[in-house]
Design an enzyme around this catalytic site. Structure first.
Site, PDB file in Angstrom:
ATOM      1  N   CYS A 398       0.800  -1.220   0.077  1.00  0.00           N
ATOM      2  CA  CYS A 398      -0.344  -0.325   0.208  1.00  0.00           C
ATOM      3  C   CYS A 398       0.369   1.231   0.059  1.00  0.00           C
ATOM      4  O   CYS A 398       1.446   1.481  -0.870  1.00  0.00           O
ATOM      5  CB  CYS A 398      -1.016   0.254   1.282  1.00  0.00           C
ATOM      6  SG  CYS A 398      -2.579   0.907   1.096  1.00  0.00           S
ATOM      7  N   HIS A 525      -3.157  -5.619   0.166  1.00  0.00           N
ATOM      8  CA  HIS A 525      -2.940  -5.534   1.456  1.00  0.00           C
ATOM      9  C   HIS A 525      -2.864  -7.447   1.480  1.00  0.00           C
ATOM     10  O   HIS A 525      -3.440  -7.865   2.257  1.00  0.00           O
ATOM     11  CB  HIS A 525      -3.895  -5.513   2.419  1.00  0.00           C
ATOM     12  CG  HIS A 525      -3.139  -3.790   2.879  1.00  0.00           C
ATOM     13  ND1 HIS A 525      -2.282  -3.933   4.035  1.00  0.00           N
ATOM     14  CD2 HIS A 525      -4.010  -2.555   2.301  1.00  0.00           C
ATOM     15  CE1 HIS A 525      -2.549  -2.176   3.995  1.00  0.00           C
ATOM     16  NE2 HIS A 525      -3.690  -1.890   2.461  1.00  0.00           N
ATOM     17  N   GLU A 527      -1.119  -9.519   3.395  1.00  0.00           N
ATOM     18  CA  GLU A 527      -1.273  -9.928   3.996  1.00  0.00           C
ATOM     19  C   GLU A 527      -2.699 -10.155   5.492  1.00  0.00           C
ATOM     20  O   GLU A 527      -2.577 -11.490   6.006  1.00  0.00           O
ATOM     21  CB  GLU A 527      -0.447  -9.423   5.380  1.00  0.00           C
ATOM     22  CG  GLU A 527      -1.547  -7.974   5.980  1.00  0.00           C
ATOM     23  CD  GLU A 527      -1.275  -6.644   5.010  1.00  0.00           C
ATOM     24  OE1 GLU A 527      -1.837  -5.257   5.377  1.00  0.00           O
ATOM     25  OE2 GLU A 527      -0.706  -7.133   3.653  1.00  0.00           O
TER      26      GLU A 527
END
Length: 601
Positions: A398, A525, A527
């Site tokens: 990001c 993102h 993750e």
């Protein structure tokens, strides 16, 4: 539908989220379908506007919901996809009731906490519990509900009243209350003290709820006489008192529950004795042992703004851990405050400046996560520059991607004043701009949120190979700013490859440096969708590059398969069984450390 409620007493931070996730996992291992709900008693309608220092990271769901970080625990443990409605807040409940009142739905009644707020809470729970979150048709068998906060908090009172009514309404055999409490050990006498738990249970009973099971947090396993005392004063069968003591890594928590037959106690309370099998946690056990055995380190420099609170980057840490274990490396995260890398710090705090640069230069890889605000941005840019020039593996997420583009424009294109309009609205070279669909007047829920599709631009890039040469991927987003589409041709001509774009073909999603060992920036993102058995492809690529395994990984072409085996010969075949298994148990790899206060995720 069966319901399991997890409450907490004595102090916060005991690990209710870990306990709830572990309960869900062990019930799933018994063959049951499980869903989860988190109740947060704060007035915010969601976690989107809350500072990471205030409440840890904001976890983003597929539907764009900005929710409490515990929902990330549930998704990782159970490998499910939750919705924004799986996170209930006081703000959401009151907002829904007030909207009904304004429409006249209550037909002139005086709207009160009881019954209108309490009824709304119960209706919300029943509605959301019926939503399938595992990709199968029909509702789950069991819904695990975690009530945030501590028994006695004034904010929780409407929820306690609602849950008391709910337990009575669904009836015996359909509701199981598990109370997580602290049993401290006084260092002076070395005795486990039960009084805090006794008071906590007394407070719970005064609110109309009686615990079926006690999950006691302590540094050591409870003594037999301590269990007897708790059973006597808390009116809980001794077999239903579970010890959650400190362990080497969090994967052992479900194993503690299994060893103490917690699943049998839960199934008995829920009248499911004949429905569940013995939990199958063989692969889980193998992974827990493997994570304990790892010795060879991989050092990742985390350059961020919120390094004072690790929960601010919880999903990033978990994704790194998933990847590190897959690469058979012991993860070592070096926290580097971004502002300490800046030249101003060299004058104001020379020791902090030197320490930050020493950590950065000693790392095997550099990761710059997402963030908001201009504090530390120049330090992040310097970190990206160091990684690019010194060929150190780099992953920018990001904002980490945006600052990598800014650094490239400054250093390679010669645009010395290149910047983001977030940090310099009047910049002459706007590399990063505000998205046209965004709102500049309202913060909550106005970003580009949730699962969005990214299309690969060819199959030769590292990111495309790491994702298994798919034509597109779906990853979760959370941002207001984007790389300026007008600058893309200029950046590409200078050697920055745009390897992923959105469905419109104009928004940059993935950038790479082709001639760099591993330099990747992504607008999304990754993750948030990482799982222990299925680590995020880009995190796996970063750790593999940091440990000299990337070429082998890319040749294998399977992003979630560990690229190597441990070479010390100390592991058993069972420990490695997960490597070639198609179905992997899911969980977290974080350690549980002792601070006298409980589990830390």
């Amino acid at each position: 539908m069966k319901y399991v409620l997890v409450t907490g007493g004595v102090v916060s931070g005991l690990g209710k989220g870990v306990t709830a996730s572990s309960i869900g996992l062990i019930l799933k291992a018994c063959g049951l379908r499980v869903t989860s709900i988190k109740i947060d008693p704060y007035l915010n309608t969601d976690a989107g506007t809350m500072s990471p220092f205030e409440h840890g990271e904001v976890f983003v769901l597929d539907d764009g919901g900005e929710v409490d970080l515990d929902l990330g625990n549930y998704e990782r443990f159970l490998d499910i996809k939750l919705t924004r409605d799986n996170n209930i807040t006081t703000g959401k409940i009151y907002q829904s009731v007030i909207e009904k009142e304004r429409r006249g739905d209550y037909l002139g009644q005086t709207v009160q906490v009881v019954p209108h707020i309490t009824d709304a809470i119960q209706e919300w729970i029943e509605r959301v519990a019926a939503i399938s979150v595992d990709g199968k048709e029909g509702p789950a068998d069991v819904c695990v509900i975690e009530l945030g906060g501590t028994i006695g908090d004034i904010e929780s009172m409407p929820f306690m009243e609602a849950l008391g009514q709910f337990s009575y309404r669904v009836g015996d055999g359909n509701f199981c209350l598990i109370h997580v409490s602290l049993v401290p050990v006084l260092t002076v006498v070395g005795e486990q003290k039960t009084k805090p738990t006794q008071h906590s249970v007394r407070g719970l009973r005064s609110l109309g709820l009686t615990p079926n099971i006690l999950a006691c947090r302590s540094t050591l396993e409870l003594d037999g006489n301590v269990k007897e005392k708790l059973s006597r004063f808390c009116h809980v069968p001794i077999d239903n008192i579970i010890t959650l003591y400190d362990v080497s890594n969090i994967w052992h928590v479900p194993l503690l529950l299994q060893d103490q037959k917690a699943h049998e106690a839960i199934l008995k309370v829920l009248n499911l004795n004949g429905n569940g099998r013995e939990p199958d946690l063989e692969e889980w056990t193998s992974r827990a042992r493997l994570s304990d055995m790892l010795r060879e380190p991989v050092r990742i420099a985390m350059v961020g703004k919120y390094t004072g609170l690790s929960d601010s980057y919880l999903s990033v840490l978990k994704a790194l851990l998933h990847a590190a274990v897959a690469c058979h490396r012991k993860l070592c995260v070096d926290w580097v405050p971004a502002s300490d890398l800046e030249n101003a710090t060299a004058e104001e705090n020379p020791d902090g400046y030197q320490s930050a640069w020493r950590l950065l230069k000693g790392a095997d890889a550099i990761l710059v996560p997402g963030g908001f605000g201009d504090r530390g941005v120049e330090g992040k840019i310097l970190a990206a520059k160091y990684a690019r020039e010194n060929r150190v593996p780099y992953l920018g997420i990001c904002l980490g991607m945006q600052i990598a583009v800014i650094e490239f424009a400054r250093s390679v294109l010669g645009l010395l004043h290149a910047n983001s309009t977030e940090f310099d609205p009047k910049t002459q070279n706007p590399c990063v701009i505000f998205m046209p669909e965004g709102s500049k007047t309202h913060m909550g829920g106005t970003m580009r949120l949730g699962s969005r599709r990214t299309y690969f631009q060819g199959s030769s890039s590292k990111s495309a190979k790491l994702y298994g040469n798919r034509s597109f991927i779906d990853e979760r987003h959370r941002h207001r700013y984007e790389v300026n589409p007008d600058m893309v041709p200029q950046l590409e001509d200078a050697g920055l490859a745009v390897t992923g774009k959105d469905e419109s073909g104009s928004r940059m999603e993935i950038v790479e440096l082709p001639n760099h060992p591993y330099f990747v920036g992504v607008q999304f993102h990754p993750e948030f969708k990482s799982r222990p058995g299925k680590p995020s492809a880009l995190f796996l690529g970063l750790v593999a590059a940091a440990s000299g395994q990337l070429d082998l990984l890319l040749k294998k072409g399977a992003a979630t398969k560990p690229p190597c085996r441990m070479s010390n010969g100390s592991s058993t075949a069972k420990v490695y069984a997960y490597e070639n298994s198609a179905k992997l148990a899911n969980g977290s790899l974080d350690g549980i450390y002792r601070n006298g206060n409980g589990l830390h995720v």
